[in-house]
Scaffold this motif. Sequence first.
Motif, PDB file in Angstrom:
ATOM      1  N   ALA A 218       1.676   4.267   7.059  1.00  0.00           N
ATOM      2  CA  ALA A 218       3.047   4.544   7.484  1.00  0.00           C
ATOM      3  C   ALA A 218       3.957   4.812   6.296  1.00  0.00           C
ATOM      4  N   VAL A 219       3.947   3.914   5.321  1.00  0.00           N
ATOM      5  CA  VAL A 219       4.848   4.088   4.176  1.00  0.00           C
ATOM      6  C   VAL A 219       4.415   5.282   3.338  1.00  0.00           C
ATOM      7  N   ALA A 220       3.110   5.592   3.285  1.00  0.00           N
ATOM      8  CA  ALA A 220       2.658   6.770   2.552  1.00  0.00           C
ATOM      9  C   ALA A 220       3.221   8.037   3.172  1.00  0.00           C
ATOM     10  N   ARG A 221       3.213   8.117   4.498  1.00  0.00           N
ATOM     11  CA  ARG A 221       3.753   9.307   5.167  1.00  0.00           C
ATOM     12  C   ARG A 221       5.262   9.390   5.015  1.00  0.00           C
ATOM     13  N   LEU A 222       5.933   8.243   5.110  1.00  0.00           N
ATOM     14  CA  LEU A 222       7.382   8.251   4.942  1.00  0.00           C
ATOM     15  C   LEU A 222       7.753   8.710   3.541  1.00  0.00           C
ATOM     16  N   ALA A 223       7.015   8.239   2.541  1.00  0.00           N
ATOM     17  CA  ALA A 223       7.284   8.655   1.159  1.00  0.00           C
ATOM     18  C   ALA A 223       6.970  10.126   0.963  1.00  0.00           C
ATOM     19  N   ALA A 224       5.919  10.614   1.627  1.00  0.00           N
ATOM     20  CA  ALA A 224       5.534  12.026   1.475  1.00  0.00           C
ATOM     21  C   ALA A 224       6.616  12.966   1.992  1.00  0.00           C
ATOM     22  N   ARG A 225       7.374  12.524   2.989  1.00  0.00           N
ATOM     23  CA  ARG A 225       8.456  13.370   3.491  1.00  0.00           C
ATOM     24  C   ARG A 225       9.435  13.744   2.388  1.00  0.00           C
TER      25      ARG A 225
ATOM     26  N   GLY B 274       0.802  -1.212   0.000  1.00  0.00           N
ATOM     27  CA  GLY B 274       0.000   0.000   0.000  1.00  0.00           C
ATOM     28  C   GLY B 274       0.836   1.263   0.000  1.00  0.00           C
ATOM     29  N   GLY B 275       0.130   2.396   0.062  1.00  0.00           N
ATOM     30  CA  GLY B 275       0.792   3.684   0.178  1.00  0.00           C
ATOM     31  C   GLY B 275       0.792   4.524  -1.076  1.00  0.00           C
ATOM     32  N   GLY B 276       0.442   3.942  -2.238  1.00  0.00           N
ATOM     33  CA  GLY B 276       0.360   4.726  -3.452  1.00  0.00           C
ATOM     34  C   GLY B 276       1.662   4.769  -4.248  1.00  0.00           C
ATOM     35  N   PRO B 277       1.678   5.533  -5.342  1.00  0.00           N
ATOM     36  CA  PRO B 277       2.849   5.574  -6.235  1.00  0.00           C
ATOM     37  C   PRO B 277       4.133   6.055  -5.554  1.00  0.00           C
TER      38      PRO B 277
END
Length: 383
Positions: free
Chosen positions: A121-128, A86-89
């Motif tokens: 979690a991974v979505a927020r980490l990637a957004a950083r 999950g988490g998107g592109p």
Amino acid sequence: MHPMVKPALRRAWRDRQYVQFGATPAHAVVVGPVDTATGSLMSLFDGTRGLPLLREEARSMGLPEGQVDTLLGRLTKAGLVDDATGGGPAADALRQRAGALDRLRPDLASLSVVHPEPGGAVARLAARGAMRVQIRGAGRVGAVVAAVLAASGVGKVEVLDGGLTEPWDVAPGGLPAEAVGERRAGAAEQLVRRSAPGRVPRAPRRPPGGPPLDEPPLSLVIVAPRDGLAAYAPDPAASGEWIATGTPHLHAGVVEATGVVGPLVLPGGSACAGCLELARAERDPAWPRMLAQWRSSHRGSTAGPCDLGLATAVAGLAAAHALAFLDGELPASTGARWEASLPLLDWRSSPVRAHRDCTCGAAGQTEGERASGAGTPQDTMAG
């Protein structure tokens, strides 16, 4: 979806029917009653199987139709399920950077505990990685904050400061000893590049006479001056541009063996430096006169009282509050200030309220509320 029970939470059976995920009260959850078959099915939620395969394996175990979806729904509601795909592109792109992701796995595990939704979690980490943060100051506090943010996956960390690195600017995790005599800004840029997980591309330079380069807007400014007085009693004029543009900013520093973190200013929504100064002048009429004298007396090349242990603690707390904000939360420094003084280092918080006479416009607005963790493990029925 490839569901997995969050591996960041320790698992222990309380008895033959109830299992607890997590050791600390803030995030612990008790699941039960769990029979043997349901426990076996739960063990298959490890991120290696999609839902069709999980349903097929459940049928081979003799479990009733729909048991996978029922169990998954209850575990998800309890905040115990993550999605390995999950988490998107942006998250997919981060997974392709295996070396960087390995560096960030502890951060990812921490985010999975804090944010319950699968893939959150991974979505927020990637957004950083798409965020831009500016640090004002490259001393014992500011440089360490910059290094921590860069190492935590923030994509663009800028450090602004003037002059040359002095011996007392050096700190573990901050500017190294070999940077003494170099330009502070340049030394800080190298520190950020060394700290970041994976290779950080150099910022493109504007060609002479060319148009200004497009930059992402600032997500946050952290004011961490080498002279901690400017963090303890920040000049409202210095933050006028951030108030006008709606740029969030956080004050942090050490002055006279006292560390301060906060307030985190949300322009128009929480108290600013002007509110702080007006409130102090009301409590102490002599404050403006004294403050003018302190601001006009330059220390020059003199090292101020900034204990290394305290400076590191302030930098760590400021970086943690900054990351919480970047990840979408309102940390405890929002509209408040945290202080600790040597030698006891007893951290204490005091509210910084919006002042009715301040031009920032925050007075009368409702500041964001922070959620507090439960004192005991949450109970949930999962089978």
